[in-house]
Design a protein around this motif. Structure first.
Motif, PDB file in Angstrom:
ATOM      1  N   ARG A 213     -51.561  42.156  64.393  1.00  0.00           N
ATOM      2  CA  ARG A 213     -51.734  42.631  63.021  1.00  0.00           C
ATOM      3  C   ARG A 213     -52.683  41.667  62.330  1.00  0.00           C
ATOM      4  NH1 ARG A 213     -50.029  41.999  57.154  1.00  0.00           N
ATOM      5  NH2 ARG A 213     -49.899  44.140  56.430  1.00  0.00           N
ATOM      6  N   ASP A 214     -53.886  42.127  62.029  1.00  0.00           N
ATOM      7  CA  ASP A 214     -54.952  41.272  61.493  1.00  0.00           C
ATOM      8  C   ASP A 214     -55.203  40.078  62.411  1.00  0.00           C
ATOM      9  OD1 ASP A 214     -55.260  42.955  59.312  1.00  0.00           O
ATOM     10  OD2 ASP A 214     -53.865  41.806  58.057  1.00  0.00           O
ATOM     11  N   GLY A 215     -55.183  40.325  63.708  1.00  0.00           N
ATOM     12  CA  GLY A 215     -55.451  39.294  64.697  1.00  0.00           C
ATOM     13  C   GLY A 215     -54.267  38.426  65.058  1.00  0.00           C
ATOM     14  N   LEU A 216     -53.152  38.536  64.335  1.00  0.00           N
ATOM     15  CA  LEU A 216     -51.981  37.721  64.615  1.00  0.00           C
ATOM     16  C   LEU A 216     -51.107  38.405  65.665  1.00  0.00           C
ATOM     17  CD1 LEU A 216     -49.919  35.649  62.213  1.00  0.00           C
ATOM     18  CD2 LEU A 216     -48.689  37.330  63.583  1.00  0.00           C
ATOM     19  N   PRO A 217     -50.753  37.703  66.752  1.00  0.00           N
ATOM     20  CA  PRO A 217     -49.991  38.348  67.822  1.00  0.00           C
ATOM     21  C   PRO A 217     -48.536  38.617  67.434  1.00  0.00           C
ATOM     22  CG  PRO A 217     -50.362  36.041  68.331  1.00  0.00           C
ATOM     23  CD  PRO A 217     -51.151  36.338  67.097  1.00  0.00           C
ATOM     24  N   VAL A 218     -48.052  39.772  67.870  1.00  0.00           N
ATOM     25  CA  VAL A 218     -46.672  40.193  67.633  1.00  0.00           C
ATOM     26  C   VAL A 218     -46.097  40.662  68.961  1.00  0.00           C
ATOM     27  CG1 VAL A 218     -45.132  41.761  66.395  1.00  0.00           C
ATOM     28  CG2 VAL A 218     -47.212  40.912  65.274  1.00  0.00           C
ATOM     29  N   LEU A 219     -44.952  40.103  69.341  1.00  0.00           N
ATOM     30  CA  LEU A 219     -44.280  40.495  70.577  1.00  0.00           C
ATOM     31  C   LEU A 219     -42.905  41.022  70.219  1.00  0.00           C
ATOM     32  CD1 LEU A 219     -44.089  40.593  73.697  1.00  0.00           C
ATOM     33  CD2 LEU A 219     -43.266  38.227  73.621  1.00  0.00           C
ATOM     34  N   ALA A 220     -42.674  42.284  70.553  1.00  0.00           N
ATOM     35  CA  ALA A 220     -41.370  42.906  70.344  1.00  0.00           C
ATOM     36  C   ALA A 220     -40.639  42.954  71.676  1.00  0.00           C
ATOM     37  CB  ALA A 220     -41.539  44.309  69.771  1.00  0.00           C
ATOM     38  N   LEU A 221     -39.481  42.310  71.715  1.00  0.00           N
ATOM     39  CA  LEU A 221     -38.708  42.182  72.943  1.00  0.00           C
ATOM     40  C   LEU A 221     -37.522  43.139  72.934  1.00  0.00           C
ATOM     41  CD1 LEU A 221     -39.264  38.973  71.684  1.00  0.00           C
ATOM     42  CD2 LEU A 221     -39.025  38.609  74.132  1.00  0.00           C
ATOM     43  N   PRO A 222     -36.966  43.429  74.107  1.00  0.00           N
ATOM     44  CA  PRO A 222     -35.782  44.293  74.154  1.00  0.00           C
ATOM     45  C   PRO A 222     -34.611  43.663  73.417  1.00  0.00           C
ATOM     46  CG  PRO A 222     -36.750  44.009  76.347  1.00  0.00           C
ATOM     47  CD  PRO A 222     -37.422  43.014  75.439  1.00  0.00           C
ATOM     48  N   GLY A 223     -33.640  44.499  73.055  1.00  0.00           N
ATOM     49  CA  GLY A 223     -32.462  44.006  72.353  1.00  0.00           C
ATOM     50  C   GLY A 223     -31.410  43.416  73.260  1.00  0.00           C
ATOM     51  N   ASN A 224     -31.339  43.874  74.508  1.00  0.00           N
ATOM     52  CA  ASN A 224     -30.375  43.291  75.434  1.00  0.00           C
ATOM     53  C   ASN A 224     -30.737  41.822  75.668  1.00  0.00           C
ATOM     54  OD1 ASN A 224     -28.435  45.322  76.178  1.00  0.00           O
ATOM     55  ND2 ASN A 224     -30.123  46.430  77.141  1.00  0.00           N
ATOM     56  N   PRO A 225     -29.758  40.922  75.570  1.00  0.00           N
ATOM     57  CA  PRO A 225     -30.092  39.486  75.549  1.00  0.00           C
ATOM     58  C   PRO A 225     -30.775  38.969  76.796  1.00  0.00           C
ATOM     59  CG  PRO A 225     -27.713  39.819  75.625  1.00  0.00           C
ATOM     60  CD  PRO A 225     -28.319  41.147  75.334  1.00  0.00           C
TER      61      PRO A 225
END
Length: 399
Positions: free
Chosen positions: A282-294
């Protein structure tokens, strides 16, 4: 469409480039990453000194009885010796007095009043550490991209450095999502669970060298998810989210990111556990969305989140997996990389080996206990026999 793990790692490394540099006092530099090669400013040791407690003398044979004319202590150099008939008491690390070129240890000499008898030959250089014996001034100590540990700090300080140029520590914001989440230790109502991911991901990011600037927890609500991501992006260099990255009716993370103008690099990784992972900017800033299972969240952080932190911190390209030989047969999974637990016996003269401990269930955190590494079993239809080389990633942060 999900992409292979290797391609996902490549995209993370492509997006996450080293952050700007800053001058860091050496006392605060542990865990930081050098931004430029480091050279020795002085010799190490900076002067000739004694490796023993004993007597500094001019080289000569055993059996001599010499007059003791003073002492040389660490930080308090002794007098100049006027010739071969004299000795100077010396302690370990103390400067070698002018006129002497050997040190006879206490246990090989007998002192009597102001004289000392030597019981061994004192060859030139005996028990003497010469200036620059360890490191010469001007020599290259460390390369750019090295993470500074205790040994690196010791040689930097010993050769005259009081500060170093490092990349800025990545600021990481962590967001846990889910209606069911409660803070650690809180009382649980029906259907609720304690939120381990937010704390665990913050801990993993810290151990990887990041500075965690915020930890947030939001319900499965689109507006709340938008607000949390917006605040995180404004405060951080990398945003980590857990949960809500799939495509169910209560999964708002992807929709919120796209509504905020995020660019998707990939959605889904061909691994088990951890398939529903999302990465973009987002505007060059990295975003990592991980699974919810731990377990899946931990696995994906180790595989993708840690390389992101490494790259931002200046370890670029980020370190890749090691190679180890399986000690037992392992069955792969078709169409995806199967990530299993492994222990790594201490290496001897042979190649690194990995003892498989079995598959990892996305929710069973107890299966992570006692592991040294995650073994990457490539897609396939037939078992891999013992001795097969596979990639392994250590669970602890790489030095």
């Amino acid at each position: 469409m999900a992409i292979p793990l290797r391609a996902a790692r490549h995209l993370v490394a492509t997006v996450c480039r080293p952050l700007p540099t800053e001058l860091v006092p050496i006392a605060d530099a542990v865990g930081r990453v050098l931004a430029a090669p480091l050279r020795a400013r002085t010799d190490l040791p900076p002067f000739a000194n004694s490796a023993m407690d004993g007597y500094a003398v001019a080289a000569g044979p055993a059996g001599r009885t010499l007059r003791v004319i003073g002492q040389s202590l660490a930080g308090m150099p002794g007098p100049t010796s006027p010739g071969g008939g004299f000795a100077i008491r010396i302690s370990t690390g103390a400067p070698l007095p002018p006129g002497t070129d050997a040190v006879v240890p206490d246990e090989q000499a007998t002192a009597d009043g102001g004289r000392v008898e030597l019981h061994i030959d004192a060859a030139r250089g005996l028990n003497v550490r010469v200036a620059g014996e360890d490191i010469r001034a001007g020599s290259r100590l460390l390369d750019a991209g090295i993470r500074l540990g205790p040994a690196e700090l010791a040689v930097a300080i010993g050769t005259g450095h009081g500060d170093v140029i490092c990349h800025r520590r990545p600021r990481v914001a962590v967001i846990g999502t889910g209606n069911e989440l409660r803070p650690p230790g809180d009382r649980l109502d029906d259907g609720q669970i304690h939120d381990s991911n937010t704390t665990t991901l913050a801990a993993l990011a810290t151990l990887a060298g990041a500075l965690v600037v915020s930890r947030d927890r939001v319900a499965d609500d689109h507006a709340a998810t938008l607000r949390a991501i917006t605040a995180a992006v404004d405060a951080a260099d990398l945003v980590l989210l857990s949960g809500g990255a799939s495509v169910g009716p209560q999964d708002h993370v992807r929709a919120a990111l796209l509504e905020l103008g995020a660019r998707q690099e990939f959605s889904g990784v061909q691994v088990r556990p951890g398939r529903p992972a999302w990465f973009g900017t987002r505007d060059g800033l990295p975003v990592l969305a991980l699974p919810g299972n731990p377990v899946a969240a931990i696995v994906i952080f180790i595989m993708l989140g840690r390389p992101a932190v490494d790259a931002l911190a200046g370890r670029w390209p980020p370190p890749g997996p090691e190679r180890a030989r399986l000690t037992e047969a392992v069955r792969p999974a078709p169409g995806r990389t199967n990530i299993i637990g492994a222990t790594l016996p201490p290496a001897t003269d042979g190649p690194l080996t990995a003892i498989p401990t079995g598959p990892l269930s996305a929710h069973a955190t107890s299966r992570l206990l006692g592991l040294d590494a995650l073994a990457l079993i490539p897609p396939g239809a037939t078992p891999l026999p013992p001795g097969t080389p596979v990639e392994v990633v250590r669970i602890s942060s790489q030095p």
